[in-house]
Design a protein around this motif. Structure first.
Motif, mmCIF file in Angstrom:
data_model
loop_
_atom_site.group_PDB
_atom_site.id
_atom_site.type_symbol
_atom_site.label_atom_id
_atom_site.label_comp_id
_atom_site.label_asym_id
_atom_site.label_seq_id
_atom_site.Cartn_x
_atom_site.Cartn_y
_atom_site.Cartn_z
ATOM 1 N N LYS A 172 105.710 -38.974 -36.522
ATOM 2 C CA LYS A 172 105.543 -40.187 -37.313
ATOM 3 C C LYS A 172 105.012 -41.264 -36.368
ATOM 4 O O LYS A 172 105.689 -41.678 -35.433
ATOM 5 C CB LYS A 172 106.862 -40.639 -37.941
ATOM 6 C CG LYS A 172 106.719 -41.887 -38.813
ATOM 7 C CD LYS A 172 108.028 -42.249 -39.483
ATOM 8 C CE LYS A 172 107.869 -43.482 -40.382
ATOM 9 N NZ LYS A 172 109.150 -43.842 -41.057
ATOM 10 N N ALA A 176 103.502 -45.044 -35.765
ATOM 11 C CA ALA A 176 103.567 -46.363 -36.402
ATOM 12 C C ALA A 176 103.211 -47.453 -35.408
ATOM 13 O O ALA A 176 103.280 -47.263 -34.192
ATOM 14 C CB ALA A 176 104.964 -46.618 -36.966
ATOM 15 N N CYS A 177 102.806 -48.577 -35.951
ATOM 16 C CA CYS A 177 102.513 -49.751 -35.144
ATOM 17 C C CYS A 177 102.649 -50.984 -36.046
ATOM 18 O O CYS A 177 102.256 -50.942 -37.218
ATOM 19 C CB CYS A 177 101.102 -49.685 -34.579
ATOM 20 S SG CYS A 177 100.751 -50.830 -33.210
ATOM 21 N N ASP A 200 105.798 -52.234 -32.980
ATOM 22 C CA ASP A 200 107.180 -52.679 -32.855
ATOM 23 C C ASP A 200 107.208 -54.150 -32.482
ATOM 24 O O ASP A 200 106.167 -54.823 -32.425
ATOM 25 C CB ASP A 200 107.933 -51.810 -31.843
ATOM 26 C CG ASP A 200 107.503 -52.048 -30.394
ATOM 27 O OD1 ASP A 200 106.577 -52.863 -30.145
ATOM 28 O OD2 ASP A 200 108.081 -51.405 -29.489
ATOM 29 N N THR A 208 104.500 -46.734 -31.678
ATOM 30 C CA THR A 208 105.688 -45.892 -31.583
ATOM 31 C C THR A 208 105.358 -44.497 -32.114
ATOM 32 O O THR A 208 104.584 -44.338 -33.050
ATOM 33 C CB THR A 208 106.881 -46.465 -32.371
ATOM 34 O OG1 THR A 208 106.571 -46.477 -33.769
ATOM 35 C CG2 THR A 208 107.215 -47.878 -31.905
ATOM 36 N N ASN A 250 99.064 -53.386 -38.841
ATOM 37 C CA ASN A 250 100.204 -52.483 -38.853
ATOM 38 C C ASN A 250 99.877 -51.239 -39.678
ATOM 39 O O ASN A 250 99.106 -51.292 -40.637
ATOM 40 C CB ASN A 250 101.425 -53.175 -39.454
ATOM 41 C CG ASN A 250 101.922 -54.314 -38.582
ATOM 42 O OD1 ASN A 250 101.772 -54.277 -37.366
ATOM 43 N ND2 ASN A 250 102.512 -55.319 -39.195
ATOM 44 N N THR A 274 101.556 -46.969 -40.659
ATOM 45 C CA THR A 274 102.505 -45.878 -40.483
ATOM 46 C C THR A 274 101.863 -44.611 -41.023
ATOM 47 O O THR A 274 101.240 -44.630 -42.087
ATOM 48 C CB THR A 274 103.824 -46.133 -41.232
ATOM 49 O OG1 THR A 274 104.424 -47.332 -40.739
ATOM 50 C CG2 THR A 274 104.796 -44.974 -41.031
ATOM 51 N N GLU A 334 102.450 -40.138 -41.177
ATOM 52 C CA GLU A 334 103.136 -38.895 -40.837
ATOM 53 C C GLU A 334 102.082 -37.801 -40.677
ATOM 54 O O GLU A 334 101.281 -37.563 -41.573
ATOM 55 C CB GLU A 334 104.149 -38.531 -41.920
ATOM 56 C CG GLU A 334 105.281 -39.551 -42.016
ATOM 57 C CD GLU A 334 106.348 -39.122 -43.011
ATOM 58 O OE1 GLU A 334 106.241 -38.001 -43.562
ATOM 59 O OE2 GLU A 334 107.290 -39.912 -43.216
ATOM 60 N N ARG A 358 93.148 -44.734 -38.435
ATOM 61 C CA ARG A 358 93.632 -45.842 -39.262
ATOM 62 C C ARG A 358 92.722 -46.079 -40.463
ATOM 63 O O ARG A 358 93.188 -46.509 -41.527
ATOM 64 C CB ARG A 358 93.719 -47.118 -38.413
ATOM 65 C CG ARG A 358 94.758 -47.066 -37.310
ATOM 66 C CD ARG A 358 94.615 -48.243 -36.363
ATOM 67 N NE ARG A 358 93.320 -48.216 -35.683
ATOM 68 C CZ ARG A 358 92.889 -49.178 -34.869
ATOM 69 N NH1 ARG A 358 93.644 -50.247 -34.644
ATOM 70 N NH2 ARG A 358 91.721 -49.070 -34.280
#
Length: 254
Positions: free
Chosen positions: A99, A101-102, A104, A110, A139, A141, A143, A163
């Motif tokens: 997973k 994501a960006c 944090d 992450t 941002n 996310t 999977e 992205r």
């Protein structure tokens, strides 16, 4: 044994050593060149999406590998029809089951909830991200499905990467089989080896090992030295033996 015989013996020994050095040098030089031609393929980077790691127009050497050899942090050359069906260069930041994501609270990417420090996003000597204060201007996310790879450019503000394809099947990832090679070095203008990021080493699977390019380069250099040194040693040894022989003959005449 006469002086003439000693002279001839030294001359023959010098010739043998010279020929041996040249022969070994040729084996090393040509062998390393052939090995490199089989293992590596040259590419020209088409865009600035991987700046500052590699720039548009850079000539790179990429090691031919199978998709299952790819690890997080690798810079790879791949071709995928959904991305335009032309070779592209991006960095792998996620593999099947991850997973990604960006960002944090500190602006970091992450992977499976683990923050990843990405020093390759900074220009040489810079203390902050090349794109500003975060690893991505937007941002996201995603999977990553099994057997797939999630790829980002190092120039996060302009790179057209996973992205852009988040709404596609696979959440922007590409199949491992789309990978053609892993980038090991920038050869023109000379930029040296592209290292494996430590940030991914603590994740399952770790990072990939360094390719054979340094060994091949060392064999090329050693071969060239032996060829040049051997070619020069033979005549020098023969000249030295003749000079010694003449000196002894001259001394005997007196």
């Amino acid at each position: 044994m006469s002086g003439s015989e000693r002279h001839d013996g030294r001359g023959r020994l010098g010739s043998i050593l010279s020929n041996l050095a040249v022969a070994v040098g040729c084996v090393l030089f040509l062998g390393a060149f052939a090995w490199g031609a089989v293992v590596y393929k040259p590419y020209t980077v088409p865009t600035d999406s991987m700046t500052p790691t590699v720039n548009a127009g850079d000539r790179i050497l990429a090691e031919r590998i199978a998709g299952d050899e790819v690890r997080r942090g690798d810079v790879v050359v791949f071709t995928d029809s959904a991305w335009g069906d032309v070779p592209m260069v991006k960095r792998v930041v996620g593999v099947g089951g991850d997973k990604v994501a960006c960002c944090d609270k500190d602006g970091r990417l992450t992977v499976n909830g683990k923050p990843v420090d990405e020093p390759y996003l900074r220009a040489a000597g810079a203390s902050s991200f090349a794109t500003g204060s975060s690893a991505s201007p937007q941002n996201f996310t995603a999977e990553v499905p099994e057997g797939q790879l999630f790829l980002l450019g190092d120039q996060r503000s302009t790179s057209m990467d996973s992205r852009v394809h988040l709404e596609d099947p696979g959440h922007g990832s590409v199949p491992r089989g789309a990978v053609e090679a892993r980038v090991d070095a920038v050869v023109w203008p000379f930029g040296g080896m592209i290292g494996r990021p430590d940030a991914f080493s603590s994740l399952p699977g770790g990072v990939s090992s360094e390719g054979p390019l340094p060994l091949q380069f060392g064999a090329l250099v050693a071969g060239a030295v032996l060829i040049l040194g051997g070619a020069a040693y033979g005549p020098l040894a023969a000249r030295s033996a003749r000079r010694t022989g003449r000196t002894k003959v001259s001394a005997g005449a007196h």
